[in-house]
Motif scaffolding. Structure first.
Motif, PDB file in Angstrom:
ATOM      1  N   ASP A  80       0.839  -1.196   0.000  1.00 45.00           N
ATOM      2  CA  ASP A  80       0.000   0.000   0.000  1.00 45.00           C
ATOM      3  C   ASP A  80       0.878   1.251   0.000  1.00 45.00           C
ATOM      4  O   ASP A  80       1.166   1.830   1.049  1.00 45.00           O
ATOM      5  CB  ASP A  80      -0.934  -0.016   1.202  1.00 45.00           C
ATOM      6  CG  ASP A  80      -2.000   1.055   1.093  1.00 45.00           C
ATOM      7  OD1 ASP A  80      -1.842   1.974   0.257  1.00 45.00           O
ATOM      8  OD2 ASP A  80      -2.984   0.979   1.831  1.00 45.00           O
ATOM      9  N   LEU A  81       1.294   1.668  -1.198  1.00 47.13           N
ATOM     10  CA  LEU A  81       2.202   2.810  -1.299  1.00 47.13           C
ATOM     11  C   LEU A  81       1.556   4.117  -0.861  1.00 47.13           C
ATOM     12  O   LEU A  81       2.227   4.967  -0.276  1.00 47.13           O
ATOM     13  CB  LEU A  81       2.727   2.937  -2.733  1.00 47.13           C
ATOM     14  CG  LEU A  81       3.689   1.835  -3.163  1.00 47.13           C
ATOM     15  CD1 LEU A  81       4.108   2.032  -4.615  1.00 47.13           C
ATOM     16  CD2 LEU A  81       4.911   1.797  -2.265  1.00 47.13           C
ATOM     17  N   ASP A  82       0.259   4.284  -1.117  1.00 56.10           N
ATOM     18  CA  ASP A  82      -0.409   5.517  -0.679  1.00 56.10           C
ATOM     19  C   ASP A  82      -0.326   5.655   0.838  1.00 56.10           C
ATOM     20  O   ASP A  82      -0.065   6.742   1.365  1.00 56.10           O
ATOM     21  CB  ASP A  82      -1.870   5.534  -1.140  1.00 56.10           C
ATOM     22  CG  ASP A  82      -2.004   5.682  -2.642  1.00 56.10           C
ATOM     23  OD1 ASP A  82      -1.057   6.206  -3.279  1.00 56.10           O
ATOM     24  OD2 ASP A  82      -3.045   5.265  -3.195  1.00 56.10           O
ATOM     25  N   GLU A  83      -0.546   4.559   1.549  1.00 54.30           N
ATOM     26  CA  GLU A  83      -0.458   4.575   3.008  1.00 54.30           C
ATOM     27  C   GLU A  83       0.971   4.864   3.462  1.00 54.30           C
ATOM     28  O   GLU A  83       1.204   5.625   4.405  1.00 54.30           O
ATOM     29  CB  GLU A  83      -0.938   3.239   3.568  1.00 54.30           C
ATOM     30  CG  GLU A  83      -1.003   3.191   5.076  1.00 54.30           C
ATOM     31  CD  GLU A  83      -1.461   1.831   5.587  1.00 54.30           C
ATOM     32  OE1 GLU A  83      -0.880   1.369   6.586  1.00 54.30           O
ATOM     33  OE2 GLU A  83      -2.369   1.234   4.992  1.00 54.30           O
ATOM     34  N   LEU A  84       1.939   4.263   2.792  1.00 49.44           N
ATOM     35  CA  LEU A  84       3.347   4.502   3.127  1.00 49.44           C
ATOM     36  C   LEU A  84       3.706   5.974   2.942  1.00 49.44           C
ATOM     37  O   LEU A  84       4.328   6.587   3.812  1.00 49.44           O
ATOM     38  CB  LEU A  84       4.258   3.625   2.260  1.00 49.44           C
ATOM     39  CG  LEU A  84       5.757   3.925   2.342  1.00 49.44           C
ATOM     40  CD1 LEU A  84       6.288   3.679   3.746  1.00 49.44           C
ATOM     41  CD2 LEU A  84       6.512   3.086   1.320  1.00 49.44           C
ATOM     42  N   PHE A  85       3.297   6.564   1.819  1.00 50.82           N
ATOM     43  CA  PHE A  85       3.626   7.965   1.563  1.00 50.82           C
ATOM     44  C   PHE A  85       2.919   8.891   2.550  1.00 50.82           C
ATOM     45  O   PHE A  85       3.485   9.904   2.978  1.00 50.82           O
ATOM     46  CB  PHE A  85       3.287   8.347   0.124  1.00 50.82           C
ATOM     47  CG  PHE A  85       4.150   7.644  -0.893  1.00 50.82           C
ATOM     48  CD1 PHE A  85       5.477   7.340  -0.638  1.00 50.82           C
ATOM     49  CD2 PHE A  85       3.624   7.281  -2.121  1.00 50.82           C
ATOM     50  CE1 PHE A  85       6.265   6.693  -1.565  1.00 50.82           C
ATOM     51  CE2 PHE A  85       4.409   6.631  -3.067  1.00 50.82           C
ATOM     52  CZ  PHE A  85       5.738   6.336  -2.787  1.00 50.82           C
ATOM     53  N   ALA A  86       1.687   8.554   2.936  1.00 50.70           N
ATOM     54  CA  ALA A  86       0.969   9.355   3.943  1.00 50.70           C
ATOM     55  C   ALA A  86       1.695   9.295   5.281  1.00 50.70           C
ATOM     56  O   ALA A  86       1.817  10.316   5.981  1.00 50.70           O
ATOM     57  CB  ALA A  86      -0.469   8.858   4.073  1.00 50.70           C
ATOM     58  N   TRP A  87       2.195   8.119   5.643  1.00 51.21           N
ATOM     59  CA  TRP A  87       2.949   7.968   6.887  1.00 51.21           C
ATOM     60  C   TRP A  87       4.231   8.806   6.827  1.00 51.21           C
ATOM     61  O   TRP A  87       4.556   9.532   7.768  1.00 51.21           O
ATOM     62  CB  TRP A  87       3.276   6.491   7.138  1.00 51.21           C
ATOM     63  CG  TRP A  87       4.187   6.269   8.292  1.00 51.21           C
ATOM     64  CD1 TRP A  87       3.854   6.259   9.616  1.00 51.21           C
ATOM     65  CD2 TRP A  87       5.596   5.997   8.233  1.00 51.21           C
ATOM     66  NE1 TRP A  87       4.968   6.012  10.390  1.00 51.21           N
ATOM     67  CE2 TRP A  87       6.045   5.851   9.548  1.00 51.21           C
ATOM     68  CE3 TRP A  87       6.509   5.883   7.188  1.00 51.21           C
ATOM     69  CZ2 TRP A  87       7.382   5.589   9.871  1.00 51.21           C
ATOM     70  CZ3 TRP A  87       7.840   5.610   7.508  1.00 51.21           C
ATOM     71  CH2 TRP A  87       8.268   5.468   8.827  1.00 51.21           C
ATOM     72  N   ALA A  88       4.959   8.721   5.706  1.00 50.29           N
ATOM     73  CA  ALA A  88       6.200   9.477   5.551  1.00 50.29           C
ATOM     74  C   ALA A  88       5.927  10.983   5.623  1.00 50.29           C
ATOM     75  O   ALA A  88       6.688  11.734   6.256  1.00 50.29           O
ATOM     76  CB  ALA A  88       6.875   9.112   4.240  1.00 50.29           C
ATOM     77  N   LYS A  89       4.843  11.410   5.016  1.00 49.18           N
ATOM     78  CA  LYS A  89       4.487  12.825   5.069  1.00 49.18           C
ATOM     79  C   LYS A  89       4.178  13.257   6.503  1.00 49.18           C
ATOM     80  O   LYS A  89       4.590  14.323   6.949  1.00 49.18           O
ATOM     81  CB  LYS A  89       3.293  13.095   4.159  1.00 49.18           C
ATOM     82  CG  LYS A  89       2.916  14.548   4.057  1.00 49.18           C
ATOM     83  CD  LYS A  89       1.783  14.733   3.059  1.00 49.18           C
ATOM     84  CE  LYS A  89       1.423  16.208   2.955  1.00 49.18           C
ATOM     85  NZ  LYS A  89       0.356  16.439   1.982  1.00 49.18           N
ATOM     86  N   ARG A  90       3.449  12.403   7.240  1.00 47.98           N
ATOM     87  CA  ARG A  90       3.089  12.717   8.622  1.00 47.98           C
ATOM     88  C   ARG A  90       4.336  12.880   9.492  1.00 47.98           C
ATOM     89  O   ARG A  90       4.446  13.840  10.238  1.00 47.98           O
ATOM     90  CB  ARG A  90       2.179  11.629   9.214  1.00 47.98           C
ATOM     91  CG  ARG A  90       1.807  11.896  10.672  1.00 47.98           C
ATOM     92  CD  ARG A  90       0.969  10.788  11.284  1.00 47.98           C
ATOM     93  NE  ARG A  90       1.636   9.516  11.375  1.00 47.98           N
ATOM     94  CZ  ARG A  90       2.518   9.171  12.340  1.00 47.98           C
ATOM     95  NH1 ARG A  90       2.842  10.013  13.279  1.00 47.98           N
ATOM     96  NH2 ARG A  90       3.061   7.968  12.335  1.00 47.98           N
ATOM     97  N   ILE A  91       5.273  11.945   9.380  1.00 51.01           N
ATOM     98  CA  ILE A  91       6.428  12.011  10.286  1.00 51.01           C
ATOM     99  C   ILE A  91       7.417  13.104   9.906  1.00 51.01           C
ATOM    100  O   ILE A  91       8.145  13.605  10.755  1.00 51.01           O
ATOM    101  CB  ILE A  91       7.162  10.646  10.420  1.00 51.01           C
ATOM    102  CG1 ILE A  91       7.819  10.234   9.120  1.00 51.01           C
ATOM    103  CG2 ILE A  91       6.199   9.571  10.922  1.00 51.01           C
ATOM    104  CD1 ILE A  91       8.792   9.097   9.246  1.00 51.01           C
ATOM    105  N   THR A  92       7.431  13.486   8.633  1.00 52.85           N
ATOM    106  CA  THR A  92       8.367  14.529   8.229  1.00 52.85           C
ATOM    107  C   THR A  92       7.791  15.927   8.420  1.00 52.85           C
ATOM    108  O   THR A  92       8.533  16.908   8.376  1.00 52.85           O
ATOM    109  CB  THR A  92       8.815  14.362   6.764  1.00 52.85           C
ATOM    110  OG1 THR A  92       7.661  14.353   5.915  1.00 52.85           O
ATOM    111  CG2 THR A  92       9.616  13.093   6.599  1.00 52.85           C
ATOM    112  N   SER A  93       6.494  16.025   8.672  1.00 55.57           N
ATOM    113  CA  SER A  93       5.892  17.348   8.888  1.00 55.57           C
ATOM    114  C   SER A  93       5.826  17.685  10.372  1.00 55.57           C
ATOM    115  O   SER A  93       5.407  18.780  10.733  1.00 55.57           O
ATOM    116  CB  SER A  93       4.491  17.398   8.264  1.00 55.57           C
ATOM    117  OG  SER A  93       3.630  16.473   8.899  1.00 55.57           O
ATOM    118  N   ASN A  94       6.234  16.767  11.240  1.00 58.32           N
ATOM    119  CA  ASN A  94       6.229  17.021  12.691  1.00 58.32           C
ATOM    120  C   ASN A  94       7.419  17.849  13.102  1.00 58.32           C
ATOM    121  O   ASN A  94       8.473  17.767  12.648  1.00 58.32           O
ATOM    122  CB  ASN A  94       6.218  15.704  13.487  1.00 58.32           C
ATOM    123  CG  ASN A  94       4.880  15.032  13.397  1.00 58.32           C
ATOM    124  OD1 ASN A  94       3.883  15.650  13.080  1.00 58.32           O
ATOM    125  ND2 ASN A  94       4.859  13.743  13.692  1.00 58.32           N
TER     126      ASN A  94
END
Length: 116
Positions: free
Chosen positions: A102-116
């Motif tokens: 699930d690449l969409d989920e992976l990219f959403a996770w990466a976006k979440r952790i890098t925007s913190n």
């Protein structure tokens, strides 16, 4: 016990392609002259032996994995959580050894952790 698994190959070295990584495997080997891997190498291959400065972890383990027990990533996730790491752990239904696609989920996770 016949050194035919990828794991045995993982513990090989420049001189010996495949080695056993447990005392049991070495003792009960069906391959004459087989060797046991250096204990230091075996220890290095176990993620449970390391503490990381990394804060975020995303662990996926397919419930249909025939190669590795569900307990392995679950124990790693618990260890990391006990070290106050941010762990996103999931057991994707119907997935095998590859775990999750699930690449969409992976990219959403990466976006979440890098925007913190």
């Amino acid at each position: 016990m016949d050194l035919s698994t990828g794991e045995n190959n993982l513990f090989g070295d420049a001189n010996v392609d495949k080695k056993h990584f447990t005392e049991f495997g070495a003792t009960h080997s069906t391959v004459s002259g087989s060797l046991k891997a250096d204990p230091h190498i075996v220890k290095m291959m176990n993620a449970m032996n390391f503490q990381s400065k990394t804060k975020y972890y995303r662990i996926r383990h397919g419930v249909n994995d025939r190669d590795t027990s569900l307990a392995i990533p679950a124990l790693l996730a618990l260890k990391l959580q006990n070290e106050n790491k941010d762990v996103d752990f999931s057991l994707p239904w119907g997935q095998g050894h590859g775990g999750d696609d699930d690449l969409d989920e992976l990219f959403a996770w990466a976006k979440r952790i890098t925007s913190n």
